[in-house]
Design an enzyme around this catalytic site. Structure first.
Site, PDB file in Angstrom:
ATOM      1  N   HIS A   1       9.346   6.151  20.650  1.00 43.86           N
ATOM      2  CA  HIS A   1       8.191   5.552  21.321  1.00 43.86           C
ATOM      3  C   HIS A   1       8.347   5.221  22.801  1.00 43.86           C
ATOM      4  O   HIS A   1       7.382   4.820  23.449  1.00 43.86           O
ATOM      5  CB  HIS A   1       7.684   4.315  20.581  1.00 43.86           C
ATOM      6  CG  HIS A   1       7.452   4.529  19.112  1.00 43.86           C
ATOM      7  ND1 HIS A   1       7.015   5.718  18.584  1.00 43.86           N
ATOM      8  CD2 HIS A   1       7.601   3.698  18.055  1.00 43.86           C
ATOM      9  CE1 HIS A   1       6.909   5.615  17.276  1.00 43.86           C
ATOM     10  NE2 HIS A   1       7.265   4.410  16.921  1.00 43.86           N
TER      11      HIS A   1
ATOM     12  N   CYS B   1       2.032  -2.162  15.775  1.00 44.00           N
ATOM     13  CA  CYS B   1       1.935  -1.824  14.348  1.00 44.00           C
ATOM     14  C   CYS B   1       1.277  -2.936  13.536  1.00 44.00           C
ATOM     15  O   CYS B   1       1.678  -4.101  13.595  1.00 44.00           O
ATOM     16  CB  CYS B   1       3.323  -1.529  13.791  1.00 44.00           C
ATOM     17  SG  CYS B   1       3.305  -1.071  12.057  1.00 44.00           S
TER      18      CYS B   1
ATOM     19  N   CYS C   1       6.889  -7.004   7.325  1.00 48.26           N
ATOM     20  CA  CYS C   1       7.980  -6.377   8.087  1.00 48.26           C
ATOM     21  C   CYS C   1       8.373  -7.300   9.228  1.00 48.26           C
ATOM     22  O   CYS C   1       7.522  -7.903   9.863  1.00 48.26           O
ATOM     23  CB  CYS C   1       7.506  -5.031   8.649  1.00 48.26           C
ATOM     24  SG  CYS C   1       8.773  -4.151   9.593  1.00 48.26           S
TER      25      CYS C   1
ATOM     26  N   CYS D   1      -0.842   5.899   9.846  1.00 45.50           N
ATOM     27  CA  CYS D   1       0.405   5.254  10.250  1.00 45.50           C
ATOM     28  C   CYS D   1       0.102   3.956  10.968  1.00 45.50           C
ATOM     29  O   CYS D   1      -0.715   3.931  11.872  1.00 45.50           O
ATOM     30  CB  CYS D   1       1.191   6.105  11.237  1.00 45.50           C
ATOM     31  SG  CYS D   1       1.449   7.761  10.706  1.00 45.50           S
TER      32      CYS D   1
ATOM     33  N   CYS E   1       3.304   8.518   1.251  1.00 48.76           N
ATOM     34  CA  CYS E   1       3.892   7.582   2.205  1.00 48.76           C
ATOM     35  C   CYS E   1       4.117   6.272   1.458  1.00 48.76           C
ATOM     36  O   CYS E   1       3.180   5.614   1.027  1.00 48.76           O
ATOM     37  CB  CYS E   1       2.919   7.410   3.375  1.00 48.76           C
ATOM     38  SG  CYS E   1       3.485   6.269   4.620  1.00 48.76           S
TER      39      CYS E   1
ATOM     40  N   GLU F   1       0.825  -1.201   0.000  1.00 51.94           N
ATOM     41  CA  GLU F   1       0.000   0.000   0.000  1.00 51.94           C
ATOM     42  C   GLU F   1       0.867   1.261   0.000  1.00 51.94           C
ATOM     43  O   GLU F   1       2.016   1.238   0.423  1.00 51.94           O
ATOM     44  CB  GLU F   1      -0.898   0.023   1.251  1.00 51.94           C
ATOM     45  CG  GLU F   1      -1.887  -1.121   1.262  1.00 51.94           C
ATOM     46  CD  GLU F   1      -2.858  -1.065   2.436  1.00 51.94           C
ATOM     47  OE1 GLU F   1      -4.046  -1.312   2.209  1.00 51.94           O
ATOM     48  OE2 GLU F   1      -2.435  -0.776   3.574  1.00 51.94           O
TER      49      GLU F   1
ATOM     50  N   CYS G   1       7.178  -4.578  15.915  1.00 48.81           N
ATOM     51  CA  CYS G   1       6.697  -3.586  16.886  1.00 48.81           C
ATOM     52  C   CYS G   1       5.281  -3.976  17.300  1.00 48.81           C
ATOM     53  O   CYS G   1       4.427  -4.240  16.451  1.00 48.81           O
ATOM     54  CB  CYS G   1       6.708  -2.192  16.282  1.00 48.81           C
ATOM     55  SG  CYS G   1       8.352  -1.659  15.780  1.00 48.81           S
TER      56      CYS G   1
ATOM     57  N   GLY H   1       7.027  -1.751   6.059  1.00 48.37           N
ATOM     58  CA  GLY H   1       8.422  -2.160   5.961  1.00 48.37           C
ATOM     59  C   GLY H   1       9.375  -1.269   6.729  1.00 48.37           C
ATOM     60  O   GLY H   1       9.015  -0.186   7.188  1.00 48.37           O
TER      61      GLY H   1
HETATM   62  N1  SAH Z   1       9.704   0.920   9.916  1.00 48.24           N
HETATM   63  C1  SAH Z   1       9.887   2.336   9.924  1.00 48.24           C
HETATM   64  C2  SAH Z   1       8.933   3.113   9.048  1.00 48.24           C
HETATM   65  C3  SAH Z   1       7.457   2.725   9.038  1.00 48.24           C
HETATM   66  S1  SAH Z   1       6.366   3.175  10.296  1.00 48.24           S
HETATM   67  C4  SAH Z   1       9.865   2.853  11.328  1.00 48.24           C
HETATM   68  O1  SAH Z   1       9.617   2.081  12.243  1.00 48.24           O
HETATM   69  O2  SAH Z   1      10.139   4.030  11.542  1.00 48.24           O
HETATM   70  C5  SAH Z   1       6.153   4.885  10.358  1.00 48.24           C
HETATM   71  C6  SAH Z   1       5.793   5.347  11.774  1.00 48.24           C
HETATM   72  O3  SAH Z   1       4.448   4.976  12.137  1.00 48.24           O
HETATM   73  C7  SAH Z   1       6.691   4.725  12.811  1.00 48.24           C
HETATM   74  O4  SAH Z   1       7.111   5.689  13.726  1.00 48.24           O
HETATM   75  C8  SAH Z   1       5.774   3.717  13.463  1.00 48.24           C
HETATM   76  O5  SAH Z   1       6.217   3.354  14.724  1.00 48.24           O
HETATM   77  C9  SAH Z   1       4.467   4.462  13.451  1.00 48.24           C
HETATM   78  N2  SAH Z   1       3.286   3.619  13.718  1.00 48.24           N
HETATM   79  C10 SAH Z   1       3.179   2.285  13.650  1.00 48.24           C
HETATM   80  N3  SAH Z   1       1.933   1.882  13.990  1.00 48.24           N
HETATM   81  C11 SAH Z   1       1.250   3.001  14.292  1.00 48.24           C
HETATM   82  C12 SAH Z   1      -0.089   3.247  14.690  1.00 48.24           C
HETATM   83  N4  SAH Z   1      -0.975   2.267  14.806  1.00 48.24           N
HETATM   84  N5  SAH Z   1      -0.453   4.532  14.914  1.00 48.24           N
HETATM   85  C13 SAH Z   1       0.406   5.539  14.734  1.00 48.24           C
HETATM   86  N6  SAH Z   1       1.670   5.375  14.332  1.00 48.24           N
HETATM   87  C14 SAH Z   1       2.096   4.121  14.113  1.00 48.24           C
END
Ligand code: SAH
Length: 340
Positions: free
Chosen positions: A212, A115, A108, A329, A101, A88, A112, A155
């Site tokens: 975070h 996510c 991935c 995100c 984006c 996406e 986390c 990713g």
């Molecule tokens: N893998 C990379 C880039 C992708 S995520 C990274 O970790 O930075 C982009 C951002 O969105 C990251 O800061 C991630 O932690 C955040 N993110 C992930 N899940 C989310 C959610 N449910 N709500 C808001 N931000 C989120």
């Protein structure tokens, strides 16, 4: 090989290797990125025999757009890749321009806890052309120009490092899509050796670190990567980056209700980041149906913001975008099997 995977330098080398002049690379780039042709045959100022050679050596196809979901100022794209994998990308209309984006992997492996994208383990890296064409397809579909690119889709960009670096070079090339380096942001969960490598690239693009949590105990609970590269190593790598590159670093901090949003963590974060040329981007958590975390109350977010501010840390709260079409995100995913 797909032609959208080649930097202009690669194309120059290619033309030289077949006994042609280097400037043909510029002509080809012009057809691909300025005139936006979809086939080699449309490159009418290039000799027939060279066109035939290009056809033999390269493909010029793009993924297909399977689905577009439109929300307020947001458009979510689902792409089908050549091997049937899905990814996406999300286009956001800001008052300063259009920002895309981009995804960098199918699935991935970073794991986390909050996510959605990581619920599907990494199946493979995206090739350079699969990243470049996300931009071309969205521009073509919406008939707009994209001014900003954030590598924050599905990713971990630094887990696909070489392809991501080439992708940045291609989209940043003045003769290509020409997106200014300062309008490109690469976000990482904190793969320290790659932050170090990135420091040496001296690219003028923005670096964002998914933070975070302000200490190892909490960060390791929600981000697996912290067990491999604890916070001190991440901060040290960022300090070296700041010494070598005159660019502000962004720390992303998702606000998770009752997990990392307590006042004591805002104080701890302030100490951790004191004196660094950085700013903190507080991200309202986007809830997803499969994960139990909840978003912090906006009052709690504002309190956290105030504490950072009082401690002289630059801080912003990210505008919420796209949750109505699950385009926000952390809501992007590769796993569409359950729906199709
Ligand atoms: N893998 C990379 C880039 C992708 S995520 C990274 O970790 O930075 C982009 C951002 O969105 C990251 O800061 C991630 O932690 C955040 N993110 C992930 N899940 C989310 C959610 N449910 N709500 C808001 N931000 C989120």
């Amino acid at each position: 090989m797909n032609i959208y995977s080649l930097s202009r330098k690669d194309l120059e080398n290619y033309f030289e290797s077949i006994g042609e002049k280097k400037f043909k690379a510029l002509q080809t780039y012009d057809w691909l990125y300025k005139k936006r042709v979809n086939s080699f045959d449309e490159m009418t100022n290039i000799k027939k025999e060279i066109i035939e050679k290009l056809k033999k050596d390269f493909t010029i196809d793009k993924p297909e757009i399977v689905k577009v979901q439109n929300g307020k100022d947001v458009h979510k794209y689902l792409f089908n890749l050549k091997d049937g994998e899905k990814i996406e990308a999300v286009l956001m209309n800001h008052d300063y321009g259009n920002s895309l984006c981009v995804s960098t992997q199918v699935g991935c492996n970073m794991g986390c806890a909050f996510c959605e994208s990581g619920r599907l383990k990494k199946r493979r890296n995206l090739s350079v052309d699969e990243m470049v064409t996300q931009i071309l397809l969205v521009e073509e579909n919406l008939k707009i120009r994209i001014s900003h690119v954030v590598l924050m889709g599905i990713g971990e960009p630094f887990d696909n490092y070489d392809n991501v670096m080439k992708f940045i070079d291609i989209i940043n090339d003045d003769n290509g899509i020409a997106i200014g380096a300062r309008h490109i942001t690469v976000s990482t969960c904190g793969i320290v050796p790659k932050i170090k490598e990135f420091t040496k690239e001296k690219k003028q693009v923005n670096l964002a670190i998914s933070m975070h949590a302000p200490n190892d105990e909490l960060r390791s609970k929600i981000m697996n990567i912290n067990k491999a590269y604890p916070l001190k190593e991440v901060i040290d790598a960022v300090k070296d980056y700041l010494k070598a590159n005159n660019r502000k670093v962004t720390f992303e901090y998702i606000m998770l209700k009752d997990i990392n949003d307590k006042e004591k963590y805002a104080i701890e974060l302030s100490h951790l980041l004191k004196g660094l040329n950085c700013y903190v981007n507080l991200i309202p958590y986007n809830e997803t149906s499969h994960i139990e975390f909840k978003k912090s109350d906006s009052k709690v977010v504002m309190k956290f913001y105030d504490i950072l501010k009082k401690n002289k840390i630059n801080v912003t709260v990210r505008r919420e975008f796209g949750s109505e079409v699950e385009a926000a995100c952390g809501q992007l995913r590769s796993n569409y099997k359950e729906e199709i």
